[in-house]
Design a protein around this motif. Structure first.
Motif, PDB file in Angstrom:
ATOM      1  N   PHE A  74      -8.257   4.562   3.095  1.00 27.16           N
ATOM      2  CA  PHE A  74      -7.146   5.757   1.981  1.00 27.16           C
ATOM      3  C   PHE A  74      -7.886   4.899   0.386  1.00 27.16           C
ATOM      4  O   PHE A  74      -8.203   3.503   0.174  1.00 27.16           O
ATOM      5  N   ALA A  75      -6.880   5.481  -0.077  1.00 19.27           N
ATOM      6  CA  ALA A  75      -7.104   5.885  -1.327  1.00 19.27           C
ATOM      7  C   ALA A  75      -6.195   4.345  -1.850  1.00 19.27           C
ATOM      8  O   ALA A  75      -5.084   4.296  -1.242  1.00 19.27           O
ATOM      9  N   SER A  76      -6.545   3.288  -2.878  1.00 16.23           N
ATOM     10  CA  SER A  76      -5.952   2.678  -3.443  1.00 16.23           C
ATOM     11  C   SER A  76      -6.592   2.192  -4.716  1.00 16.23           C
ATOM     12  O   SER A  76      -7.299   2.539  -5.656  1.00 16.23           O
ATOM     13  N   THR A  77      -5.104   1.529  -6.034  1.00 23.26           N
ATOM     14  CA  THR A  77      -5.628   2.254  -7.338  1.00 23.26           C
ATOM     15  C   THR A  77      -5.652   0.115  -7.775  1.00 23.26           C
ATOM     16  O   THR A  77      -5.367   0.008  -8.862  1.00 23.26           O
ATOM     17  N   ASP A  78      -5.251  -0.486  -6.276  1.00 27.47           N
ATOM     18  CA  ASP A  78      -5.574  -1.905  -6.736  1.00 27.47           C
ATOM     19  C   ASP A  78      -5.706  -2.788  -5.354  1.00 27.47           C
ATOM     20  O   ASP A  78      -4.703  -3.272  -4.940  1.00 27.47           O
ATOM     21  N   VAL A  79      -6.699  -2.233  -5.043  1.00 27.10           N
ATOM     22  CA  VAL A  79      -7.393  -3.050  -3.923  1.00 27.10           C
ATOM     23  C   VAL A  79      -6.832  -4.019  -3.444  1.00 27.10           C
ATOM     24  O   VAL A  79      -6.527  -4.867  -2.123  1.00 27.10           O
ATOM     25  N   GLN A  80      -7.404  -5.230  -4.663  1.00 26.75           N
ATOM     26  CA  GLN A  80      -6.276  -7.015  -4.352  1.00 26.75           C
ATOM     27  C   GLN A  80      -4.915  -7.051  -4.031  1.00 26.75           C
ATOM     28  O   GLN A  80      -4.495  -7.860  -3.210  1.00 26.75           O
ATOM     29  N   ALA A  81      -4.103  -6.484  -4.751  1.00 23.07           N
ATOM     30  CA  ALA A  81      -2.970  -6.377  -4.586  1.00 23.07           C
ATOM     31  C   ALA A  81      -2.719  -5.922  -3.346  1.00 23.07           C
ATOM     32  O   ALA A  81      -1.611  -6.539  -2.647  1.00 23.07           O
ATOM     33  N   ASP A  82      -3.224  -4.675  -2.676  1.00 16.98           N
ATOM     34  CA  ASP A  82      -2.549  -4.128  -1.337  1.00 16.98           C
ATOM     35  C   ASP A  82      -3.626  -5.043  -0.648  1.00 16.98           C
ATOM     36  O   ASP A  82      -2.846  -5.033   0.766  1.00 16.98           O
ATOM     37  N   ALA A  83      -4.289  -6.221  -0.558  1.00 20.16           N
ATOM     38  CA  ALA A  83      -4.746  -6.983   0.730  1.00 20.16           C
ATOM     39  C   ALA A  83      -3.648  -7.784   0.356  1.00 20.16           C
ATOM     40  O   ALA A  83      -3.525  -8.456   1.416  1.00 20.16           O
ATOM     41  N   GLU A  84      -3.138  -8.140  -0.844  1.00 22.94           N
ATOM     42  CA  GLU A  84      -2.052  -9.717  -0.362  1.00 22.94           C
ATOM     43  C   GLU A  84      -0.459  -8.853  -0.078  1.00 22.94           C
ATOM     44  O   GLU A  84       0.372  -9.050   1.144  1.00 22.94           O
ATOM     45  N   ARG A  85      -0.577  -7.282  -0.272  1.00 20.62           N
ATOM     46  CA  ARG A  85       0.562  -6.402   0.477  1.00 20.62           C
ATOM     47  C   ARG A  85       0.652  -6.531   2.270  1.00 20.62           C
ATOM     48  O   ARG A  85       1.409  -6.733   2.888  1.00 20.62           O
ATOM     49  N   LEU A  86      -0.542  -6.142   2.432  1.00 16.61           N
ATOM     50  CA  LEU A  86      -0.285  -6.147   3.619  1.00 16.61           C
ATOM     51  C   LEU A  86      -0.692  -7.029   4.537  1.00 16.61           C
ATOM     52  O   LEU A  86      -0.193  -6.925   6.018  1.00 16.61           O
ATOM     53  N   LEU A 158       1.341   2.524   2.393  1.00 16.90           N
ATOM     54  CA  LEU A 158       1.108   3.817   1.505  1.00 16.90           C
ATOM     55  C   LEU A 158       1.727   4.562   0.854  1.00 16.90           C
ATOM     56  O   LEU A 158       1.637   5.507   0.028  1.00 16.90           O
ATOM     57  N   ASN A 159       2.840   3.920   0.257  1.00 13.48           N
ATOM     58  CA  ASN A 159       4.297   4.464  -0.460  1.00 13.48           C
ATOM     59  C   ASN A 159       4.619   5.945  -0.004  1.00 13.48           C
ATOM     60  O   ASN A 159       4.892   6.987  -0.212  1.00 13.48           O
ATOM     61  N   ASN A 160       4.676   5.993   1.191  1.00 10.32           N
ATOM     62  CA  ASN A 160       4.785   6.817   1.985  1.00 10.32           C
ATOM     63  C   ASN A 160       6.300   7.193   2.646  1.00 10.32           C
ATOM     64  O   ASN A 160       6.577   6.027   2.490  1.00 10.32           O
ATOM     65  N   THR A 161       6.582   8.219   3.042  1.00  6.56           N
ATOM     66  CA  THR A 161       7.427   8.826   4.139  1.00  6.56           C
ATOM     67  C   THR A 161       7.321   9.045   5.158  1.00  6.56           C
ATOM     68  O   THR A 161       6.321   9.319   4.959  1.00  6.56           O
ATOM     69  N   SER A 162       8.425   9.700   5.941  1.00  5.80           N
ATOM     70  CA  SER A 162       8.521   9.372   7.586  1.00  5.80           C
ATOM     71  C   SER A 162       9.184  10.394   7.630  1.00  5.80           C
ATOM     72  O   SER A 162      10.285  10.512   7.783  1.00  5.80           O
ATOM     73  N   ARG A 163       9.048  11.457   8.792  1.00  3.19           N
ATOM     74  CA  ARG A 163       9.730  12.189   9.692  1.00  3.19           C
ATOM     75  C   ARG A 163       9.284  12.395  11.131  1.00  3.19           C
ATOM     76  O   ARG A 163       8.008  12.382  10.941  1.00  3.19           O
ATOM     77  N   LYS A 164       9.840  12.082  12.096  1.00  2.00           N
ATOM     78  CA  LYS A 164       9.476  12.284  13.280  1.00  2.00           C
ATOM     79  C   LYS A 164       9.480  13.640  13.570  1.00  2.00           C
ATOM     80  O   LYS A 164      10.562  14.471  13.384  1.00  2.00           O
ATOM     81  N   VAL A 165       8.362  13.871  14.758  1.00  4.98           N
ATOM     82  CA  VAL A 165       8.818  15.623  14.899  1.00  4.98           C
ATOM     83  C   VAL A 165       9.324  15.452  16.150  1.00  4.98           C
ATOM     84  O   VAL A 165       9.448  14.728  16.980  1.00  4.98           O
ATOM     85  N   TYR A 174       4.025  11.371   5.442  1.00  7.47           N
ATOM     86  CA  TYR A 174       4.343  12.246   3.349  1.00  7.47           C
ATOM     87  C   TYR A 174       3.988  11.428   2.434  1.00  7.47           C
ATOM     88  O   TYR A 174       4.614  10.283   2.054  1.00  7.47           O
ATOM     89  N   ARG A 175       3.183  12.144   1.920  1.00  7.61           N
ATOM     90  CA  ARG A 175       2.575  11.285   0.061  1.00  7.61           C
ATOM     91  C   ARG A 175       3.866  12.638  -0.556  1.00  7.61           C
ATOM     92  O   ARG A 175       2.969  13.649  -0.949  1.00  7.61           O
ATOM     93  N   GLY A 176       4.611  11.876  -0.806  1.00  9.86           N
ATOM     94  CA  GLY A 176       5.334  13.157  -1.978  1.00  9.86           C
ATOM     95  C   GLY A 176       5.894  14.207  -1.063  1.00  9.86           C
ATOM     96  O   GLY A 176       6.360  13.808   0.449  1.00  9.86           O
ATOM     97  N   GLN A 177       5.605  16.017  -0.865  1.00  4.36           N
ATOM     98  CA  GLN A 177       5.468  16.382   0.007  1.00  4.36           C
ATOM     99  C   GLN A 177       4.901  17.270   0.507  1.00  4.36           C
ATOM    100  O   GLN A 177       4.689  17.721   0.986  1.00  4.36           O
ATOM    101  N   ASP A 178       3.295  16.708   0.865  1.00  2.57           N
ATOM    102  CA  ASP A 178       2.308  16.640   1.120  1.00  2.57           C
ATOM    103  C   ASP A 178       2.330  16.002   2.466  1.00  2.57           C
ATOM    104  O   ASP A 178       2.251  14.508   1.906  1.00  2.57           O
TER     105      ASP A 178
END
Length: 251
Positions: A74-86, A158-165, A174-178
């Motif tokens: 997955f794309a990251s803008t700050d992989v060091q910060a994301d490592a701590e976050r995960l 990933l700063n996503n939202t979720s919808r149950k099928v 979803y990332r935004g509307q995508d």
């Protein structure tokens, strides 16, 4: 399913086929997906780039821990910060963050349900050169023993939202509307009890039944027969080195 090249943080950005049999495996993917390959090198060793037409769609690299598998970044803008976050979210870092020449920084990790995945912070404008067309990436789906926990982890990371099928134990992120990726609950009926949580990658093909026949003729094997779904005709395949993936004939 997305048909554009994703470039936004939190969306799939690259695919690695990790295999100890890179030379032997190429004819299989050439026949099945129409790929060609360019051999490249770096301080981390040789690797091959798979091309659909003239555009990069994946890489073939040595295995991280000996196992042949398809690996999603997955794309990251700050992989060091994301490592701590995960880590805070219950995931584990397996490798990195580390710099890959001038190309960027990568990290390999496992989510709280045990599925491996990666993060990639690009040092140059790059990523999947083509998606959605025949022979290219079409979708990614986490198949997990704990879909609720996985959904919470990835939506936060990933700063996503979720919808149950409706009517399914399946969440679409979803990332935004995508639409971004899917998260599916593995049950005891359709999956062997010893099969671990994993990311399943889907590649688009023009004809799923023909793709299955081509895979068999090229040394692979089907793990599921072609079958229809609301999203297209699907089949699960295994390449000659043991890496598992799916093909889909989009409607």
């Amino acid at each position: 399913m997305p048909t554009k090249t994703p470039t936004t943080a939190g969306m799939p950005v690259w695919l690695d086929l990790m295999t100890p049999h890179s030379e032997a495996i190429r004819p299989f993917y050439e026949a099945l997906l129409g790929w060609t390959f360019e051999q490249r090198g770096s301080e981390k060793g040789d690797y091959g780039v798979a091309l659909s037409g003239s555009r990069p769609v994946a890489a073939v690299v040595p295995p991280f821990r000996g196992q042949s598998l398809w690996f999603l970044y997955f794309a990251s803008t700050d992989v060091q910060a994301d490592a701590e976050r995960l880590r805070e979210l219950g995931g584990q870092v397996s490798l990195g963050p580390l710099r890959v020449g001038d190309h960027g920084h990568l990290l390999m990790a496992t989510d709280p349900t045990g599925a491996p995945f990666g993060l990639w912070q690009s040092g140059q404008p790059q990523g999947l050169g083509r998606t959605g067309a025949p022979g290219t990436f079409a979708w990614a789906e986490l198949q997990t023993r704990d879909a609720d926990r996985a959904r919470d982890f990835y939506t936060a990371l990933l700063n996503n939202t979720s919808r149950k099928v409706p009517g399914m134990e399946y969440h679409t992120l979803y990332r935004g509307q995508d639409q971004n990726v899917g998260v599916m609950q593995m049950d005891e009926i359709h999956w062997p009890p010893d099969l671990p949580s994993r990311w399943m990658l889907y590649f688009s093909v023009t004809n799923t039944d023909e793709a299955v026949r081509t895979a068999q003729a090229s040394g692979g094997r089907p793990l599921s027969a072609p079958h229809d779904s609301p999203y297209g005709r699907l089949a699960v395949l295994q390449d000659p080195a043991g890496a598992t993936f799916s093909v889909i004939q989009l409607p």
